[in-house]
Every structure is written in structure tokens, then in C-alpha cells.
Design an enzyme around this catalytic site. Structure first.
Site, PDB file in Angstrom:
ATOM      1  CD  GLU A 249      30.765  41.089  40.719  1.00  0.00           C
ATOM      2  OE1 GLU A 249      30.329  40.129  40.075  1.00  0.00           O
ATOM      3  OE2 GLU A 249      30.721  42.255  40.322  1.00  0.00           O
ATOM      4  CB  CYS A 283      29.920  32.613  41.353  1.00  0.00           C
ATOM      5  SG  CYS A 283      30.993  33.433  40.148  1.00  0.00           S
TER       6      CYS A 283
HETATM    7  P1  NAD Z   1      31.416  33.918  52.141  1.00  0.00           P
HETATM    8  O1  NAD Z   1      30.316  34.880  51.901  1.00  0.00           O
HETATM    9  O2  NAD Z   1      31.251  32.910  53.204  1.00  0.00           O
HETATM   10  O3  NAD Z   1      32.776  34.700  52.491  1.00  0.00           O
HETATM   11  C1  NAD Z   1      33.342  35.638  51.605  1.00  0.00           C
HETATM   12  C2  NAD Z   1      34.192  36.616  52.394  1.00  0.00           C
HETATM   13  O4  NAD Z   1      33.346  37.398  53.242  1.00  0.00           O
HETATM   14  C3  NAD Z   1      35.236  35.992  53.293  1.00  0.00           C
HETATM   15  O5  NAD Z   1      36.429  36.735  53.197  1.00  0.00           O
HETATM   16  C4  NAD Z   1      34.616  36.130  54.670  1.00  0.00           C
HETATM   17  O6  NAD Z   1      35.569  36.186  55.709  1.00  0.00           O
HETATM   18  C5  NAD Z   1      33.896  37.451  54.532  1.00  0.00           C
HETATM   19  N1  NAD Z   1      32.812  37.699  55.500  1.00  0.00           N
HETATM   20  C6  NAD Z   1      31.990  36.792  56.080  1.00  0.00           C
HETATM   21  N2  NAD Z   1      31.120  37.418  56.916  1.00  0.00           N
HETATM   22  C7  NAD Z   1      31.388  38.742  56.844  1.00  0.00           C
HETATM   23  C8  NAD Z   1      30.833  39.896  57.446  1.00  0.00           C
HETATM   24  N3  NAD Z   1      29.819  39.825  58.315  1.00  0.00           N
HETATM   25  N4  NAD Z   1      31.348  41.108  57.131  1.00  0.00           N
HETATM   26  C9  NAD Z   1      32.362  41.213  56.251  1.00  0.00           C
HETATM   27  N5  NAD Z   1      32.942  40.150  55.656  1.00  0.00           N
HETATM   28  C10 NAD Z   1      32.455  38.929  55.935  1.00  0.00           C
HETATM   29  O7  NAD Z   1      31.691  33.229  50.722  1.00  0.00           O
HETATM   30  P2  NAD Z   1      32.731  32.064  50.366  1.00  0.00           P
HETATM   31  O8  NAD Z   1      32.274  30.796  50.980  1.00  0.00           O
HETATM   32  O9  NAD Z   1      34.117  32.521  50.626  1.00  0.00           O
HETATM   33  O10 NAD Z   1      32.563  31.990  48.768  1.00  0.00           O
HETATM   34  C11 NAD Z   1      31.571  31.244  48.148  1.00  0.00           C
HETATM   35  C12 NAD Z   1      30.441  32.130  47.679  1.00  0.00           C
HETATM   36  O11 NAD Z   1      30.967  33.176  46.861  1.00  0.00           O
HETATM   37  C13 NAD Z   1      29.447  31.394  46.787  1.00  0.00           C
HETATM   38  O12 NAD Z   1      28.127  31.773  47.109  1.00  0.00           O
HETATM   39  C14 NAD Z   1      29.809  31.886  45.374  1.00  0.00           C
HETATM   40  O13 NAD Z   1      28.742  31.795  44.450  1.00  0.00           O
HETATM   41  C15 NAD Z   1      30.232  33.282  45.643  1.00  0.00           C
HETATM   42  N6  NAD Z   1      31.097  33.799  44.580  1.00  0.00           N
HETATM   43  C16 NAD Z   1      30.590  34.735  43.705  1.00  0.00           C
HETATM   44  C17 NAD Z   1      31.375  35.205  42.655  1.00  0.00           C
HETATM   45  C18 NAD Z   1      30.852  36.242  41.689  1.00  0.00           C
HETATM   46  O14 NAD Z   1      31.645  36.783  40.913  1.00  0.00           O
HETATM   47  N7  NAD Z   1      29.556  36.552  41.674  1.00  0.00           N
HETATM   48  C19 NAD Z   1      32.679  34.722  42.487  1.00  0.00           C
HETATM   49  C20 NAD Z   1      33.167  33.781  43.409  1.00  0.00           C
HETATM   50  C21 NAD Z   1      32.367  33.331  44.442  1.00  0.00           C
END
Ligand code: NAD
Length: 478
Positions: A249, A283
Site C-alpha cells: 500500500e 496517502c
Molecule cells: P516509509 O516508506 O519511509 O516507511 C514506512 C515503513 O517502512 C517504516 O516502518 C520504515 O521503518 C520501514 N522501512 C524503511 N526502509 C525499509 C527497508 N529497506 N526495509 C523494510 N522496511 C523499511 O513511509 P512513511 O514515511 O512512514 O509513510 C509515508 C508514506 O506512506 C507516504 O508515501 C504515504 O503515501 C504512504 N502511505 C500509504 C498508505 C496506503 O494505504 N496506500 C497509507 C499510509 C501511508
């Protein structure tokens, strides 16, 4: 002394000797609230091992019994709702009324997924052979790895845990390093409902360390991830080595198309609401506006007044504000950079346009930019802040074409009184979701899923539930 949260592995809270500690801050004040370990790969593997050991016994329970645990967690959440909402406001920066919605929605979601226990259905298929019956069973995948973002941190725990557990999977969850406090409270409540050890495990840490270890372990059958496109791509790469199923997502760049016949007041209200909610850090937030030329000036005027009237501040000090701080300085810097480059390229600032200095915290003013080219950076990249760039279109066809011309395909919206135009948009807008004459906010019985770079698979409803199952065909000669 700053409180430290411990991982929850195999039914017990365990410490992480020697792990680096990550400070958790209140984004409105910068104050350190707690610390969590940056969990090592060894401890992540131990959590996955516990989940694997627990899985067969868990799947063997009747689904209705598994659902009973979800209902008990939901009841615990309702009993502790005020403290949970406060914790979310404190570490994530959303306003209290939205945090209260998040907590209530989370409890309702657990109950909703529990209701599926008696509705998980297989199929019986006609065979080409005599005396043969073909069965399609829906079975658990095994161990699910859940990786969460910070923007709806409490709800996202349930969005992954509830469908995983009711279908017979066990789970290891890694919350965002920005917002682990509410997750720790979730685990405190969960630890009191009597779940068998190992069914739910939680590990804290950064993405590149703890998150990565979760993605690389071959005993994880499915990675359920919510976050950015960039991280989603990294997770797919790690998953590829073990051919692990991914459910992604990811980000969005939701277009809002305003037709000449639209109720402009409704459209301005709904688009403003969809943009300032959670400081624009959602999002499915409206991220770009396409308005028909005939009503462009009037609409931009209305939208500018609504956006300019949106208030912001520290949500724990002032409960009347519409939104709080951005999650961190990197978030507000990113928004400022996008706005600066848009104005340098000729966009007109109708209101806002700058970081707001409130002494502490990182706030961005509610912003409307007019005269923005469709192919400009700010119309193409996810802003994730309270900024609305507006582009003028000649007709609906051009609006739909521009909406579709995007790397993202999560949500979209259209405002029109013409049912024919609305139906055309349903057919021709290539997005996972389209909202017609209302703000962007999904229902738990729907299906939240993105196309193009916005993701693979989806969440919620029947289709989201079945993401957590695999099919098993059996050919029986008898
Ligand atoms: P992010 O991708 O920076 O981090 C999300 C999670 O991934 C965190 O727990 C982080 O520690 C982890 N992570 C980072 N690098 C990783 C790796 N290499 N391997 C495994 N895990 C890793 O996102 P964010 O800043 O926390 O959230 C914002 C983003 O999320 C925005 O782009 C938003 O649009 C999206 N989002 C999407 C939805 C949806 O339902 N489509 C819902 C909420 C947020």
C-alpha cells in the site's frame, strides 16, 4: 528517566541488550517521549521463529475462536480510548478529534474482521472425470510480516493484524520508528487477552536494519507493507530473493476533477477537508486539482478562502486547530522545496506558501497554487503536506487524461452533477478508488488498493481479507 519500550516476542516483553536506542519525539515540541531499540536481525529472526512455531496450532483453532481474541482486543481498545488517542496526538501530531476517530475505527475494524470468521468460503468445482470432486480451500499463508508507516500508526496495526489472524496466520509487526508509543500501548492491551504465545509479535527499529531483516527471512510467507513507493520497491527487492508474497500500500497523488456543473461550495469544502486532514499527510489526500475553465476563477477563489481559513498549531495546547505539525523537519523541508520550485517555475501563490514559525515544531501554511502546469514537479510528485496545486482544464476528457497521466494510481475524485459524467469517470479514471462528490476517506468494507506505483494488492473488505489466504486445490477420487 525516559521510558523504554521492549519488543514483544513469543508472548513476553523482552529486552534487546546492546541494541542502539531510537528516541521518539513529540513533533510539536521536539521533546523526547520514549526510546525504542533498533532491533537486531537475530531478534527479528527469533520473533519470526516464534510466529512460525505458533502458526499451526493457531490455524487449527476454529476461525470463530480466533475471532474472539480480536473482539477482546477491540473491547480493550474502547476501554482505553482516551489514553490511546492522547498518545497518538503526542507522537504523531494529528489533532485529537482525528486521533479519537482513529482509535474508534481501529476497534470497529477488529470487530468487522472478526465477523468474517463464519464467512471464509472455499469452492467445489465440477470435475472432468467420473467419481471426482475438486475442492478449493482457502488456507493461511503462514507468518505475515507487517511493516507500518507513521501517519495512521494505530489503525494500521489492526489493518494488518486482524485479517491475518482471523484467516489463521501469525504475525510479526514493525511499527514506524517515528510512532512506536501507540504500538507499545496496543501490545500492552493485547498481552492481556490470552492469545497463545507467538501469534502476535512486535519488533521496533529502523527500516534499513529491523525492517530489512523482516523482509529477508525466508520463513515469512507474506510481507504486508504500507509506506512510500521508494521503500516498497526496496521491500520487493528483498522479497524477490525468497519469492515472498508482497502486499504493498504505497503513496498517492490523488487528482480532484471539478467540472463546470459541480456544486462548487461542496467541492471546495471536500477538497479542503481532504487536503488539511492530518496536515496533508494521508496517502489518499487530494494532491492536485483540475478545474474546468468556465468555473476556474470562481472555484480557485472559494478554495483559497477555505484553505486560508484552515488553522494549525500544537494540537495538545489548542484543540480548535484544523491540523498539527508535520511529522519532522524533513517532511516540512520537502514540502517547502516543492512549493519553492513551483513558484520559481511560474505558479501563483493564492495563499500560504511557506513554513510557519511557531517557535517549535514544523508547520506548513495551508497553500493554494494557481496556474500550475500539469507536467510540473508539484503536479507529479507526492507532496504529503497541506498544499493544493491547481491546473485549468478545457473539459472532462482532458481532466481524465491528466488524472491518469501519473506514476500513482491510489485515489481520485470528481465533482459533477451530471450522472453521465460521473459514470464516464468510473469507467475511464484508472485508479484504485474514485470518490464522487465527497471527500476522500475509505470504508472498511470497501477495498483500498492502488494501481501503477501506488501498490500491489489491497486492504479491507472481502478482497482485502482474502489477500491473507492462499488457495489449495484438492482433487478427490472417491
Ligand atoms: P516509509 O516508506 O519511509 O516507511 C514506512 C515503513 O517502512 C517504516 O516502518 C520504515 O521503518 C520501514 N522501512 C524503511 N526502509 C525499509 C527497508 N529497506 N526495509 C523494510 N522496511 C523499511 O513511509 P512513511 O514515511 O512512514 O509513510 C509515508 C508514506 O506512506 C507516504 O508515501 C504515504 O503515501 C504512504 N502511505 C500509504 C498508505 C496506503 O494505504 N496506500 C497509507 C499510509 C501511508
Amino acid at each position: 528517566m525516559t521510558s523504554q519500550h521492549r519488543n514483544y516476542i513469543n508472548g513476553a516483553f523482552v529486552s534487546s541488550a546492546g541494541a542502539a536506542m531510537i528516541p521518539v519525539r513529540n513533533p510539536a515540541t521536539g521533546a523526547v517521549l520514549s526510546e525504542v531499540p533498533d532491533t537486531s536481525a537475530d531478534q527479528v529472526d527469533a520473533a519470526i521463529g516464534a510466529a512460525k512455531a505458533a502458526q499451526r496450532g493457531w490455524e487449527a483453532l476454529p476461525a470463530i475462536e480466533r475471532a474472539g481474541y480480536l473482539r477482546r482486543i477491540a473491547a480493550e481498545i474502547r476501554s482505553n480510548a482516551p489514553a490511546l488517542a492522547r498518545a497518538i496526538v503526542e507522537e504523531q501530531g494529528k489533532i485529537m478529534s482525528l486521533a479519537e476517530v482513529e482509535v474508534g475505527f481501529t476497534a470497529d475494524y477488529l470487530d468487522y474482521m472478526a465477523e468474517w470468521a463464519r464467512r471464509i468460503e472455499g469452492e467445489i468445482v465440477t470435475s472432468d472425470r467420473p467419481n471426482e470432486t475438486i475442492f478449493l480451500f482457502r488456507q493461511a499463508i503462514g507468518v505475515v510480516g507487517g511493516i507500518l508507516p507513521w501517519n495512521f500508526p494505530f489503525f494500521l496495526i489492526a489493518r494488518k493484524l486482524a485479517p491475518a489472524l482471523v484467516t489463521g496466520n501469525t504475525i510479526v509487526i514493525k511499527p514506524s520508528e517515528e510512532t512506536p508509543n501507540n504500538a507499545a500501548m496496543f501490545m500492552d492491551l493485547l498481552s492481556g487477552v490470552g492469545l497463545p504465545a507467538g501469534v502476535v509479535n512486535m519488533v521496533y527499529g529502523c527500516g534499513a536494519s529491523t525492517g530489512r531483516a523482516l523482509c529477508e527471512n525466508p520463513d515469512v510467507g507474506m510481507l504486508s507493507f504500507t509506506g512510500s513507493v521508494e521503500t516498497g520497491s526496496r521491500i520487493m527487492e528483498a522479497a524477490a530473493r525468497n519469492i515472498t508474497k508482497v502486499n504493498l500500500e504505497l503513496g498517492g497523488k490523488a487528482p480532484a476533477i471539478v467540472c463546470a456543473d459541480a456544486d462548487l461550495e461542496l467541492a471546495a469544502n471536500a477538497i479542503t477537508a481532504s487536503r488539511v486532514i492530518n496536515s496533508g499527510q494521508v496517502c489518499n489526500c487530494a494532491e492536485r486539482v483540475y478545474v474546468e475553465r468556465a468555473v476556474a476563477d470562481e472555484f480557485v477563489d472559494r478554495l483559497t478562502r477555505k484553505m486560508a481559513g484552515s488553522t494549525f498549531g500544537n494540537p495538545l495546547e489548542d484543540r480548535s486547530v484544523d491540523y498539527g505539525p508535520m511529522i519532522n523537519k524533513a517532511g516540512s523541508d520537502k514540502v517547502a522545496g516543492l512549493v519553492d520550485r513551483a513558484t520559481a517555475a511560474g505558479a501563483e501563490v493564492m495563499t500560504g506558501g511557506e513554513v510557519a514559525d511557531l517557535g517549535a515544531g514544523n508547520y506548513f501554511q495551508p497553500t493554494v497554487l494557481a496556474g500550475v502546469a500539469h507536467d510540473s514537479e508539484i503536479m507529479q510528485k507526492e507532496v504529503f503536506g497541506p498544499v493544493l496545486p491547481v491546473n485549468v482544464i478545457e473539459d472532462l476528457d482532458q481532466g481524465i487524461a491528466r488524472a491518469n497521466d501519473s506514476d500513482y494510481g491510489l485515489t481520485s475524485s470528481i465533482y459533477t452533477r451530471d450522472i453521465g459524467a460521473a459514470m464516464r469517470a468510473c469507467r475511464d479514471i484508472k485508479f484504485g478508488e474514485t470518490y464522487i462528490n465527497r471527500e476522500n476517506f475509505e470504508a472498511m468494507q470497501g477495498y483500498h488498493a492502488g494501481v501503477r506505483k501506488s501498490g500491489i494488492g489491497g486492504a479491507d473488505g472481502k478482497h482485502g481479507l482474502y489477500e491473507y489466504t492462499q488457495t489449495h486445490m484438492v482433487y478427490l477420487q472417491a
